[in-house]
Design a protein around this motif. Structure first.
Motif: not given
Length: 626
Positions: A106-122
């Motif tokens: 439930n660390l949504l801020a950390d999850a969103r930071n990682l999501f935004d940094e991902m070079a490729e998102r499927n």
């Protein structure tokens, strides 16, 4: 001492071996990760980091899953840091595992930071994030990500739409999502169809939900359960039961979800006999708390407290819903003492009472005139159970004070509320003003209601009659002009009674029932007998545009009277006459039912929107305190 030195020597020897042969260190790390030995795996990972060595993505995914299983947040962050050290970019697969880890924590801020940094998102990346926002009720974020996902050319799948449908914020958005589902060819997916039906039902658009159900042959029980549950939850119990019969004919088994919906439909329609049949079916299944709670609720709301008590006593497991349902059932059926005794048992041996429990307790106090007890329970909610009072509790307190004739105290209580009083609270007070004939306060309260809901026809009619009783004829005319201008009419009273697995409905002035002539003839004979034992028609609350005998005729054919006489004709004497009504029972019908129960030696149960009235031997369970 020797043992300690031996351990140090062993570790030193292993370190020398790992330094000279890194593959041994990796093999050890892989083994520890797959065996889920978190502490030793973290030590091995630190050794990998010191030697600049990496394992494969699958092994790291196993270690991350181990962190999730142990709720090891700091270790999870350490794994993430190790994977991304020295500028290394993980594969999309591994990033998705990390993303899921942060979501599970439930660390949504950390999850969103990682999501935004991902070079490729499927599609997995997007769906994981959308689902996380949906589960946490961040509606705007979830819907916004769905739009961005499609702009980036990623095709949503069944899980994406199933997640985002849960946070649909209106019909317009729902229909847009529905169009998207059709566009991507996902309208045949079982989970998507089920979610669509659920959301249409949530917004009261059952016909649209039924269209989704009907668009193709339904080959899955999940979809059947969704449509049956939708109808049952929205007060369309007859259609829910019809669909259940079709489902069973089509060869689908009844499971927890479908049987719970059937019980809910039985509850709404007061179909006690059908509910008993479901109960008999449940005896063949394993004990289930959800089903037992639904069964308990059904018996309570059909007015059969003996059977409700039997179910409650036999339950191998009881949660706060079980206790709260039984307490409320006892209170609504006039067994106030038993309700409060059960609450005391709950405090000593049951789960901690919750918001709903206290509504039942205060309801019991209000319907028995226990003013001091009501104040005690209300004031102790926060202190004893950490429950903040809400509108339902405030409504019970206004009802308690109003029924006891403490109208001044009730209005002071309302004006001191921290929240703005809603229309329900004002209506409760208006009802008390009617009972205690406080004209001035009734007019003030009526105006408050009409400020909140200008089209409330019941309030206009009540005000008109209050003015008429006070001979304020100009005010009567003014109210009627407003009603005519708005096209407002009183909601007709309707009563339902079950006989031979069929529901019979009666309305004032409706002569469509096939037995209506027999009912009217029996009613005339019955009225003569009732008048011989003291019955006098109470025309006080009949519309004042009727005169004399017209008023008495209107009373004579009130829907509950017709239903009672129908029961007298058709239902065996040893069985209870059970009636459900859409409006509160009036004083005249209440007196009629008491006297009827005495001269015919019958047990009558009438359920109106507020409570149950059990009539036996000329006495009602409410003690005439209603």
């Amino acid at each position: 001492m020797k043992s300690h030195l031996k351990t140090i020597a062993t570790r030193t020897a292993r370190a020398l071996i790992f330094t000279s042969n890194p593959s041994i260190l990796i093999d050890e790390f892989i083994s520890l990760c797959h065996r889920r030995e978190l502490s030793r795996a973290m030590e091995a990972m630190n050794s990998l980091q010191r030697h600049g060595i990496r394992a494969d993505a699958v092994t790291y995914s196993e270690l991350i899953k181990c962190c999730v299983a142990h709720r090891a947040i700091e270790q999870g962050r350490a794994v993430h840091k190790h994977i991304c050290s020295n500028g290394h970019t993980p594969q999309t697969f591994l990033n998705n595992v990390l993303l899921n880890m942060y979501v599970k924590f439930n660390l949504l801020a950390d999850a969103r930071n990682l999501f935004d940094e991902m070079a490729e998102r499927n599609v997995v990346s997007w769906t994981t994030m959308i689902s996380a926002y949906s589960n946490n009720k961040f509606n705007g974020e979830a819907l916004g990500l769905l739009v961005l996902m499609q702009r980036e050319g990623v095709r949503p799948n069944m899980f994406t739409f199933s997640s985002v449908l849960r946070v649909c914020d209106g019909l317009e958005t729902l229909r847009q999502l529905h169009s998207g589902i059709v566009k991507f060819g996902l309208d045949s997916d079982v989970f998507v169809r089920s979610a669509l039906i659920d959301v249409y039902a949530k917004w009261g658009e059952l016909d649209d939900g039924f269209c989704v159900f009907n668009e193709m042959v339904t080959g899955d029980l999940i979809v059947w359960n969704s449509i049956i549950g939708g109808f049952a939850q929205n007060g369309r119990g007859e259609e829910a039961l019809d669909l259940f019969k079709v489902m069973r004919t089509a060869g689908f088994p009844a499971n927890q979800a479908s049987l719970t919906s059937v019980l809910r439909a039985c509850t709404g329609l007061a179909l006690l006999e059908l509910g008993r049949q479901v109960h008999a079916h449940l005896l063949k299944l394993e004990s289930d708390l959800i089903l037992n709670n639904a069964l308990l609720d059904m018996y309570c709301k059909c007015g059969s407290l003996e059977e409700a008590s039997f179910v409650f006593e036999k339950m191998s497991e009881r949660d706060v819903i079980s206790w709260s349902t039984m307490i409320a059932g006892l209170a609504q059926n006039g067994q106030t003492t038993e309700a409060l005794e059960l609450f005391e048992s709950m405090k000593s041996s049951g789960p901690t009472p919750n918001y709903i429990t206290m509504v039942g307790v205060l309801f019991a106090c209000s319907h028995a005139g226990l003013v001091d007890d009501g104040w005690y329970y209300f004031r102790s909610m926060k202190r004893l159970f950490d429950i903040d009072p809400g509108r339902e509790h405030y409504g019970c307190m206004v009802d308690l004070l109003g029924r006891a004739g403490k109208l001044g105290e009730a209005i002071r209580f309302i004006l001191k509320l921290q929240c703005e009083p809603d229309i329900t609270i004002w209506r409760i007070l208006l009802g008390a003003c009617r009972v205690h004939r406080n004209v001035d306060l009734a007019i003030y309260v009526g105006k408050k209601i009409l400020e909140l809901e200008p089209g409330d026809e019941g309030t206009y009619i009540l005000l008109s009659n209050i003015y008429a009783n006070s001979q304020r004829w100009e005010d009567v005319v003014a109210v009627r002009k407003i009603m005519d201008g708005r096209g407002l009419k009183k909601e007709p009273g309707c009563s339902w009674i079950e006989f031979n697995k069929k529901v019979h409905a009666f309305m004032l002035g409706d002569k469509s029932h096939p037995q209506i002539d027999e009912i009217i003839m029996k009613m005339s004979l019955l009225m003569r007998r009732l008048m011989e034992v003291g019955y006098v028609p109470d025309t006080n609350f009949v519309l004042h545009d009727l005169e004399g005998e017209q008023k008495e005729d209107a009373l004579q054919y009130h829907s509950e009277k017709l239903a009672i006489v129908f029961g007298l004709i058709n239902i065996p004497k040893e069985k209870t006459i059970r009636i459900i009504k859409n409006l509160r029972i009036c004083c005249d019908c209440h007196t009629f039912a008491k006297l009827f129960s005495m001269i015919e030696n019958r047990h009558i149960v009438i359920r109106d929107p507020v409570r149950f009235h059990h009539f036996r031997n000329g006495v009602c369970s409410c003690g005439d305190y209603w």
